[in-house]
Design a protein around this motif. Structure first.
Motif, PDB file in Angstrom:
ATOM      1  N   TRP A  90      -8.469 -20.315   1.506  1.00  0.00           N
ATOM      2  CA  TRP A  90      -9.129 -18.950   1.050  1.00  0.00           C
ATOM      3  C   TRP A  90      -8.114 -17.830   1.373  1.00  0.00           C
ATOM      4  CZ3 TRP A  90     -12.694 -17.907  -2.163  1.00  0.00           C
ATOM      5  CH2 TRP A  90     -13.874 -18.939  -2.456  1.00  0.00           C
ATOM      6  N   VAL A  91      -7.551 -18.098   2.221  1.00  0.00           N
ATOM      7  CA  VAL A  91      -6.424 -16.842   2.790  1.00  0.00           C
ATOM      8  C   VAL A  91      -5.243 -16.901   1.792  1.00  0.00           C
ATOM      9  CG1 VAL A  91      -4.956 -16.260   4.729  1.00  0.00           C
ATOM     10  CG2 VAL A  91      -7.375 -16.425   5.305  1.00  0.00           C
ATOM     11  N   GLU A  92      -4.942 -18.321   1.646  1.00  0.00           N
ATOM     12  CA  GLU A  92      -3.674 -18.498   0.867  1.00  0.00           C
ATOM     13  C   GLU A  92      -3.824 -17.875  -0.568  1.00  0.00           C
ATOM     14  OE1 GLU A  92       0.121 -19.510   0.300  1.00  0.00           O
ATOM     15  OE2 GLU A  92      -0.946 -19.595   2.225  1.00  0.00           O
ATOM     16  N   LYS A  93      -5.339 -18.209  -0.975  1.00  0.00           N
ATOM     17  CA  LYS A  93      -5.439 -17.902  -2.425  1.00  0.00           C
ATOM     18  C   LYS A  93      -5.693 -16.322  -2.400  1.00  0.00           C
ATOM     19  CE  LYS A  93      -9.658 -17.932  -5.518  1.00  0.00           C
ATOM     20  NZ  LYS A  93     -10.976 -18.047  -5.577  1.00  0.00           N
ATOM     21  N   GLU A  94      -6.039 -15.642  -1.389  1.00  0.00           N
ATOM     22  CA  GLU A  94      -6.144 -14.121  -1.672  1.00  0.00           C
ATOM     23  C   GLU A  94      -4.794 -13.517  -1.371  1.00  0.00           C
ATOM     24  OE1 GLU A  94      -8.782 -12.056  -2.673  1.00  0.00           O
ATOM     25  OE2 GLU A  94     -10.081 -14.046  -2.817  1.00  0.00           O
ATOM     26  N   ASP A  95      -3.863 -14.117  -0.662  1.00  0.00           N
ATOM     27  CA  ASP A  95      -2.651 -13.676  -0.542  1.00  0.00           C
ATOM     28  C   ASP A  95      -1.671 -13.709  -1.876  1.00  0.00           C
ATOM     29  OD1 ASP A  95      -0.394 -12.835   1.277  1.00  0.00           O
ATOM     30  OD2 ASP A  95       0.382 -14.680   0.829  1.00  0.00           O
ATOM     31  N   ARG A  96      -2.016 -14.891  -2.556  1.00  0.00           N
ATOM     32  CA  ARG A  96      -1.363 -15.193  -3.805  1.00  0.00           C
ATOM     33  C   ARG A  96      -1.910 -14.167  -4.822  1.00  0.00           C
ATOM     34  NH1 ARG A  96      -1.970 -20.824  -3.495  1.00  0.00           N
ATOM     35  NH2 ARG A  96      -4.088 -20.352  -4.388  1.00  0.00           N
ATOM     36  N   GLU A  97      -3.095 -13.743  -4.775  1.00  0.00           N
ATOM     37  CA  GLU A  97      -3.704 -12.836  -5.495  1.00  0.00           C
ATOM     38  C   GLU A  97      -3.157 -11.205  -5.305  1.00  0.00           C
ATOM     39  OE1 GLU A  97      -8.165 -10.565  -6.417  1.00  0.00           O
ATOM     40  OE2 GLU A  97      -8.029 -13.183  -6.430  1.00  0.00           O
ATOM     41  N   ILE A  98      -2.938 -10.841  -4.014  1.00  0.00           N
ATOM     42  CA  ILE A  98      -2.444  -9.560  -3.870  1.00  0.00           C
ATOM     43  C   ILE A  98      -0.975  -9.498  -4.320  1.00  0.00           C
ATOM     44  CG2 ILE A  98      -1.597  -8.206  -1.727  1.00  0.00           C
ATOM     45  CD1 ILE A  98      -4.348  -9.157  -0.480  1.00  0.00           C
ATOM     46  N   HIS A  99      -0.281 -10.539  -3.850  1.00  0.00           N
ATOM     47  CA  HIS A  99       1.272 -10.504  -4.531  1.00  0.00           C
ATOM     48  C   HIS A  99       1.209 -10.517  -5.858  1.00  0.00           C
ATOM     49  CE1 HIS A  99       2.070 -11.679   0.024  1.00  0.00           C
ATOM     50  NE2 HIS A  99       3.177 -10.991  -0.465  1.00  0.00           N
ATOM     51  N   ASN A 100       0.591 -11.192  -6.673  1.00  0.00           N
ATOM     52  CA  ASN A 100       0.367 -11.151  -8.071  1.00  0.00           C
ATOM     53  C   ASN A 100       0.260  -9.589  -8.675  1.00  0.00           C
ATOM     54  OD1 ASN A 100       1.149 -13.795  -8.583  1.00  0.00           O
ATOM     55  ND2 ASN A 100      -0.947 -14.546  -8.617  1.00  0.00           N
ATOM     56  N   ASN A 101      -0.856  -8.817  -7.812  1.00  0.00           N
ATOM     57  CA  ASN A 101      -1.063  -7.769  -8.275  1.00  0.00           C
ATOM     58  C   ASN A 101       0.087  -6.728  -7.922  1.00  0.00           C
ATOM     59  OD1 ASN A 101      -3.731  -8.160  -9.154  1.00  0.00           O
ATOM     60  ND2 ASN A 101      -4.827  -7.706  -7.231  1.00  0.00           N
TER      61      ASN A 101
END
Length: 107
Positions: A90-101
């Motif tokens: 979950w943390v990795e998924k959210e980190d990827r989403e933040i960096h994509n944004n």
């Protein structure tokens, strides 16, 4: 030399881009406090639930099928391990989403 209309269009476009960035930033800042608290809760529950299920299953197995080792401790460790993997996901998924944004903002 550019015409007044071209300068007005460029100015309007720049103002629109800055406004869009500001609105996005405000939306993310409001989200970040609650998002952070929610993420802490998600990580906590992701570890706690499998650990608790492991303990409950272990207690039942210890009563039904006693062994030289403790089912409770074994399944507790397995539950914490599985919960940690879920939390990491979950943390990795959210980190990827933040960096994509952030990457989309910089484009």
């Amino acid at each position: 030399m550019r015409s007044d209309k071209e300068q007005d269009r460029d100015f309007s476009r720049k103002v629109g881009e800055k406004e869009e960035r500001k609105i996005r930033s405000l939306r993310e800042n409001k989200r970040s406090v609650w998002f952070g608290l929610g993420m802490m809760g998600m990580v906590g529950w992701s570890v706690a639930v499998p650990a608790l299920l492991g303990v409950l299953t272990g207690l039942w197995l210890d009563k039904k099928y006693p062994q030289t080792f403790s089912w409770t401790l074994t399944l507790l460790v397995i539950g914490v391990f599985i919960g940690s993997i879920i939390a990491w996901y979950w943390v990795e998924k959210e980190d990827r989403e933040i960096h994509n944004n952030k990457d989309q903002e910089n484009e």
